[in-house]
Design an enzyme around this catalytic site. Sequence first.
Site, PDB file in Angstrom:
ATOM      1  N   ASP A  86      40.690  95.190  51.853  1.00 47.50           N
ATOM      2  CA  ASP A  86      40.915  96.607  52.192  1.00 47.50           C
ATOM      3  C   ASP A  86      42.298  97.173  51.857  1.00 47.50           C
ATOM      4  O   ASP A  86      42.449  98.087  51.035  1.00 47.50           O
ATOM      5  CB  ASP A  86      40.582  96.850  53.677  1.00 47.50           C
ATOM      6  CG  ASP A  86      41.194  95.808  54.634  1.00 47.50           C
ATOM      7  OD1 ASP A  86      41.896  94.906  54.171  1.00 47.50           O
ATOM      8  OD2 ASP A  86      40.956  95.922  55.850  1.00 47.50           O
TER       9      ASP A  86
ATOM     10  N   GLU B  27      50.909  90.391  58.909  1.00 47.29           N
ATOM     11  CA  GLU B  27      50.910  91.095  60.201  1.00 47.29           C
ATOM     12  C   GLU B  27      52.330  91.493  60.611  1.00 47.29           C
ATOM     13  O   GLU B  27      52.546  92.557  61.182  1.00 47.29           O
ATOM     14  CB  GLU B  27      50.288  90.221  61.303  1.00 47.29           C
ATOM     15  CG  GLU B  27      48.813  89.877  61.115  1.00 47.29           C
ATOM     16  CD  GLU B  27      47.868  91.067  61.264  1.00 47.29           C
ATOM     17  OE1 GLU B  27      48.326  92.179  61.582  1.00 47.29           O
ATOM     18  OE2 GLU B  27      46.661  90.873  61.029  1.00 47.29           O
TER      19      GLU B  27
ATOM     20  N   GLU C  14      39.582 102.222  62.006  1.00 43.83           N
ATOM     21  CA  GLU C  14      39.330 102.673  60.630  1.00 43.83           C
ATOM     22  C   GLU C  14      38.527 103.973  60.528  1.00 43.83           C
ATOM     23  O   GLU C  14      38.833 104.837  59.696  1.00 43.83           O
ATOM     24  CB  GLU C  14      38.634 101.563  59.813  1.00 43.83           C
ATOM     25  CG  GLU C  14      39.556 100.430  59.388  1.00 43.83           C
ATOM     26  CD  GLU C  14      39.906  99.448  60.498  1.00 43.83           C
ATOM     27  OE1 GLU C  14      39.321  99.551  61.606  1.00 43.83           O
ATOM     28  OE2 GLU C  14      40.759  98.566  60.269  1.00 43.83           O
TER      29      GLU C  14
ATOM     30  N   GLU D   1      31.066  95.116  64.157  1.00 48.39           N
ATOM     31  CA  GLU D   1      31.799  94.492  63.056  1.00 48.39           C
ATOM     32  C   GLU D   1      30.976  94.397  61.773  1.00 48.39           C
ATOM     33  O   GLU D   1      31.508  94.529  60.681  1.00 48.39           O
ATOM     34  CB  GLU D   1      32.280  93.095  63.474  1.00 48.39           C
ATOM     35  CG  GLU D   1      33.423  93.116  64.476  1.00 48.39           C
ATOM     36  CD  GLU D   1      34.734  93.601  63.865  1.00 48.39           C
ATOM     37  OE1 GLU D   1      34.859  94.818  63.620  1.00 48.39           O
ATOM     38  OE2 GLU D   1      35.626  92.769  63.636  1.00 48.39           O
TER      39      GLU D   1
END
Length: 640
Positions: A272, A129, A386, A365
């Site tokens: 991803d 992150e 996304e 989700e």
Amino acid sequence: MVLIQLSGLSLFVLLLVGSAAAGDSPESRFSSSRTASAKRESLQREMRPFVKAMIQHAFEAYKEQAFPQDEVRPIEGGGVNTLGSYALTLIDALDVLALCGLHDEFRRSSRWVQDHVHFDIDKQVSVFETSIRVLGGLLSAHFMYEEGVVEVDRTVDDYDGGLLRLAVDVADRLLPAFATPTGIPYGSIHLRNGVPHGEVDVTSAAGGGTFLLEMTVISAVTQDGRYERAARKALLALVQHRVSTTNLVGNHINITSGRWTLDLSSVGSGVDSLIEYLIKGYMLTGDPQLYKSYQILHDAFAQHTRKGPWYQEMSTNGQLVFPIHNSLASFYPGNLALSGAYLDEAVETCFATHFIMKKFGAIPEGFHLGAGAIQHGQSGYPLRPEHAESLYMLYRVTNDVAFLEMGKEFARMLWTRTATRCGFAHLKDCTLPPSDAKHDDAMESFVLSETLKYLWLLFDYENVLHKTVDWDAESDGEETVPLWVFNTEGHPLPVRDEWRWWRLMKEETKAASQCEDSVGIQGNANLDGVDVDDESSLQRRNAMAAYGQEFSAWSDLLSSRAQFDANVVPQSGREARRDTQVLRQPDSTGPVGAIYQSVDTVETFDVRFSCSNRQYRDDFDKLSKSLFRRQYDFKKVDDL
Ligand code: DMJ
């Protein structure tokens, strides 16, 4: 409007007859490109101000309520520290301010960051992150200045690279995490003390393999290859640990043993951005090994996890685990579009994802593909970007108005269902109507850095990021590539041709004594039937001269490094070597490179280089492949 009663259900059917002007046939209304361009203009007129107002709403709410804490609490107001306590949302939002024209705000905010943020603090943070949000945000903001997106206004901010210095400082603090047996980094790091004592040695595939873009740029600007090498090693180690029978990667891996500890494979959560950085890493560096790895993983996911337009969650040996569309997988169509291949696959999945959004008014989700319903316990929508990212990428590639229309629906959904007095709030349950909506009191920093930015860029057709470049002056603009590539947090980084070369060019020379064995690279270029007087031949000669310069740079470089050999063997053709200049390393017996400054007749030649220094074999291999990729461009010139 006609109302039809159907099995007790009221179905409204809007009949648009009569709304078209007389003589305005369906053909003329829908087939003309003028209609598409009028539609585009009208969507831009409507949506640019709408999205910009959303950006301002989110940013001002953060500044008023939360700054300098990390994130705003969009319902109660006030702020909360979530990752580092260094004004995370401000750092993550700098470039969107620049890109949507809020330049004074950008200057003020980046001045504040330079004056107040430092990383020598007693904090343990996520390596992933911190890299994507903080390092990526700082780098991108730096390039907003350096690439002239925002002009430096000396009355506000006499910019002298302070954002870049902060970025390098963060990168330095992340680097110790990569010192593991596999090269895959630990999940967290203490910003002052390094890897925490007793840190777990398991990380997600995405968490371990999403550093190459940021670290390549840091290496390029510092001329220090350690960052890129660490990131590349981690990414390729994850690919190498794929399961041999299916080529699938798992979700979590032990960074000491390289064993998968969570046997779940999908293009969504946990994996991803690993796939994402293979293709984007290739866009940034030109490294063919990344493209090849991307293709291997793409083929594995297409073969084993794709069902209809969806990607399911499988075990690494190809058994179905969850028949679910994970909302993070919604980025994948956009990523496929970037690869220049698989466009049908991308479009189909993007439309299918949009169907989920239409069905529930937001993307939950988890969507259970078998039941056609929301997966139990996964009904929330935490403002994820996304799908907007895919709509943007697909629109840039196809120019199809359909993606703008879907983007408009997405933006309206965001405003209607999630806007609050103090920003935008996570939706707890997509199935509840707006009037009953329940929210979590959270607005993650990616709302500004990704969700709203991609919507803005979708409708801001002339944005500076949309310029492309044609590296090959001979290709008539057909081979254009983007000048920017986005990190996984939506931060654009510039693509510079010379960065493909930086590593070998800039590193300090190493001693010849380390030579051990050799590796050879072969390639050939076809330049058949060259007639020096005709124009296409001139183009070839120019291309060849440019190629010669590359050779020259390459051999200069390698000649400073011991035991390097090159052989140029014409396979056919008369007088192939007439204007060939062979360079020799002063204290070596063999030739070290060759420059073809002009070529009268060369049909095919074979070049064989060998590098006998084991330490540089990887670098050599990468650079050689990049060089021979240029030969492919040659063939394109030949085809003209
Ligand atoms: C972002 O932080 C990044 O896109 C990351 O790669 C995964 N997803 C979140 C937003 O959903």
